[in-house]
Design an enzyme around this catalytic site. Structure first.
Site, PDB file in Angstrom:
ATOM      1  N   ARG A 128      -7.956  -3.075  -3.277  1.00 42.92           N
ATOM      2  CA  ARG A 128      -6.709  -3.672  -2.786  1.00 42.92           C
ATOM      3  C   ARG A 128      -6.240  -2.888  -1.562  1.00 42.92           C
ATOM      4  O   ARG A 128      -5.447  -1.959  -1.672  1.00 42.92           O
ATOM      5  CB  ARG A 128      -5.673  -3.666  -3.916  1.00 42.92           C
ATOM      6  CG  ARG A 128      -6.019  -4.706  -4.993  1.00 42.92           C
ATOM      7  CD  ARG A 128      -5.273  -4.464  -6.266  1.00 42.92           C
ATOM      8  NE  ARG A 128      -5.635  -3.153  -6.815  1.00 42.92           N
ATOM      9  CZ  ARG A 128      -5.007  -2.565  -7.820  1.00 42.92           C
ATOM     10  NH1 ARG A 128      -3.988  -3.159  -8.393  1.00 42.92           N
ATOM     11  NH2 ARG A 128      -5.399  -1.383  -8.241  1.00 42.92           N
TER      12      ARG A 128
ATOM     13  N   ASP B 211      -4.557  -1.593   1.853  1.00 40.75           N
ATOM     14  CA  ASP B 211      -3.164  -1.547   2.318  1.00 40.75           C
ATOM     15  C   ASP B 211      -2.960  -2.364   3.589  1.00 40.75           C
ATOM     16  O   ASP B 211      -3.926  -2.750   4.255  1.00 40.75           O
ATOM     17  CB  ASP B 211      -2.786  -0.092   2.650  1.00 40.75           C
ATOM     18  CG  ASP B 211      -2.550   0.744   1.409  1.00 40.75           C
ATOM     19  OD1 ASP B 211      -1.934   0.230   0.454  1.00 40.75           O
ATOM     20  OD2 ASP B 211      -2.984   1.912   1.407  1.00 40.75           O
TER      21      ASP B 211
ATOM     22  N   TYR C  20     -16.206   3.326   2.682  1.00 41.73           N
ATOM     23  CA  TYR C  20     -15.206   3.124   3.732  1.00 41.73           C
ATOM     24  C   TYR C  20     -15.652   3.838   5.008  1.00 41.73           C
ATOM     25  O   TYR C  20     -16.409   4.811   4.968  1.00 41.73           O
ATOM     26  CB  TYR C  20     -13.853   3.714   3.312  1.00 41.73           C
ATOM     27  CG  TYR C  20     -13.083   2.894   2.311  1.00 41.73           C
ATOM     28  CD1 TYR C  20     -12.121   1.989   2.729  1.00 41.73           C
ATOM     29  CD2 TYR C  20     -13.306   3.036   0.946  1.00 41.73           C
ATOM     30  CE1 TYR C  20     -11.401   1.235   1.810  1.00 41.73           C
ATOM     31  CE2 TYR C  20     -12.590   2.291   0.017  1.00 41.73           C
ATOM     32  CZ  TYR C  20     -11.637   1.392   0.463  1.00 41.73           C
ATOM     33  OH  TYR C  20     -10.929   0.647  -0.438  1.00 41.73           O
TER      34      TYR C  20
ATOM     35  N   ARG D 261      -7.317   8.129   3.421  1.00 40.94           N
ATOM     36  CA  ARG D 261      -6.412   8.437   4.538  1.00 40.94           C
ATOM     37  C   ARG D 261      -5.834   9.856   4.422  1.00 40.94           C
ATOM     38  O   ARG D 261      -5.620  10.525   5.445  1.00 40.94           O
ATOM     39  CB  ARG D 261      -5.313   7.386   4.625  1.00 40.94           C
ATOM     40  CG  ARG D 261      -5.872   6.024   5.065  1.00 40.94           C
ATOM     41  CD  ARG D 261      -4.912   4.883   4.793  1.00 40.94           C
ATOM     42  NE  ARG D 261      -3.625   5.122   5.432  1.00 40.94           N
ATOM     43  CZ  ARG D 261      -2.534   4.384   5.191  1.00 40.94           C
ATOM     44  NH1 ARG D 261      -2.587   3.378   4.319  1.00 40.94           N
ATOM     45  NH2 ARG D 261      -1.416   4.650   5.817  1.00 40.94           N
TER      46      ARG D 261
END
Lengths: 254, 254
Positions: free
Chosen positions: B51, B53, B112, B199
């Site tokens: 999910r 951001d 990622y 992040r």
């Protein structure tokens, strides 16, 4: 007045093109408004090596501007990048050419890249950056056909009706087509181009890639010198102005 | 009801994130609205492997949806891509997993990529796609520091306060940092991640890259298990969800 050369990158999507127009924001206007505080509050004229159309991108556009003061090149770049926000325009580097140098007329070589997304699914991440052609394209056939356009020719067949150049004689130095996964990438180089020349050549080659026309056809179109024989004008969004070369070369100090 | 797996690409910029929210458009809502005509006019629930951001992109998100009919996978893809216009969301492929398969819970590996534009000039072409860090970053120091985070640990130090996971134990399989010209690219892989984990790790490594902290510091932050010790949360726009792996693997037929 001291002349500055600007190496400029932009996303063409939100602009009416490089050149100032009444009906929308242009890259030229963004830079001229950003440069005004460096020029006693008066907007200077910013000229470019290539006046890209609406939607066309640049990663190596070169522009020129005369400012009323001797300024460190770093300061010119920082000021322009601060004041051009939030537009997707960035001055990568600033040089100090001599005052006879012209971004447009001193250029001896220009390079463009055209990206075709060749898959069934429409673009998600690269929307506005690529021409989406869902039918399978034969990149090798396109490349072979492209080689027939190299050299010094009258490119009237690939010239927009709006083209303001005095003649259509140009020398095409490179027109390479290759597949990179789902993408077909076209790399084009010449001293200069006619208006829409790259997009008209790409649209014509795509007809060959789809198997609708033989490999020999783009050269026949060239020889006929008649725009009505060529393929469609490929959309602006796939095109990116990659680089400009000068002789003697510009030195980008920062 | 027949279950469909969707391989999805999107530009995160215009969305409030993957998940439906009241205050803006989400990727989930785009797909659920696009899928309604395939489900007797009723919007089905579309679930995702990750999910993401607001502002986070995906080139290989995997989603699941149950539809009230047996449909050819090509038809599902074409219908979703036609009806999700003009949003920058594209369904690349559609598969038919068995009905126990879950896009989220069956995933055994997620990858990622985080892009940092490391140059003075702000992004032009890649605005919204990269984190702009104008100070020079030492990619080798960042990479060395990153290796101290690999393996099975309590990642509480890199977890958002909003994270809803039951525990913070995760196994980090890869955290590579490399320079590619003006860009620093971080590649991260694990079975699963905590909210903001990537992040927060990138923001912490950037402190090392700028020379503000020693190479040993990110591991110290990890061991302290306290979010207040870590660096800033790197902005969403540099992050892209690259791929998800399942065992047995999903076969993407188209």
């Amino acid at each position: 007045m001291p002349r500055y050369a600007l190496l400029v990158e932009y996303d063409g999507a939100p602009f009416v093109g490089w050149q100032r127009q009444r009906d929308g924001m242009s890259v030229q206007q963004v830079l001229e408004e950003a440069a005004a505080p460096l020029n006693g509050g008066v907007e200077p004229v910013v000229g470019a090596a290539g006046r890209t159309d609406a939607g066309v991108h640049a990663e190596g556009q070169v522009a020129q501007v005369d400012l009323g003061a001797e300024l460190p090149v770093e300061r010119v770049r920082e000021a322009l990048n601060t004041r051009s926000r939030p537009y997707p325009v960035s001055v990568l580097s600033v040089a100090r050419p001599d005052e006879e140098w012209s971004a447009r007329f001193s250029a001896v070589h220009r390079a463009y890249r055209y990206r075709i997304l060749n898959r069934r699914a429409r673009p998600g991440l690269d929307m506005g950056r690529v021409w989406h052609v869902p039918q399978r394209l034969d990149a090798e056939a396109m490349h072979e056909a492209a080689q027939g356009l190299l050299g010094h020719h009258d490119f009237s067949a690939f010239r927009a009706s709006s083209c303001q150049a005095r003649d259509a004689l140009r020398t095409l130095d490179r027109l390479d087509v290759s597949r990179q996964g789902e993408e077909i990438v076209v790399r084009v180089e010449a001293r200069s181009f006619l208006h829409h020349q790259v997009r008209n050549m790409v649209g014509t080659l795509a007809q060959v890639g789809r198997g609708l026309r033989p490999v020999s056809w783009p050269r026949q179109v060239l020889d006929a010198r008649d725009r009505r024989h060529a393929g469609q004008t490929a959309p602006a969004e796939g095109l990116c102005f990659v680089s400009v070369r000068y002789e003697p070369g510009l030195e980008w100090p920062i």
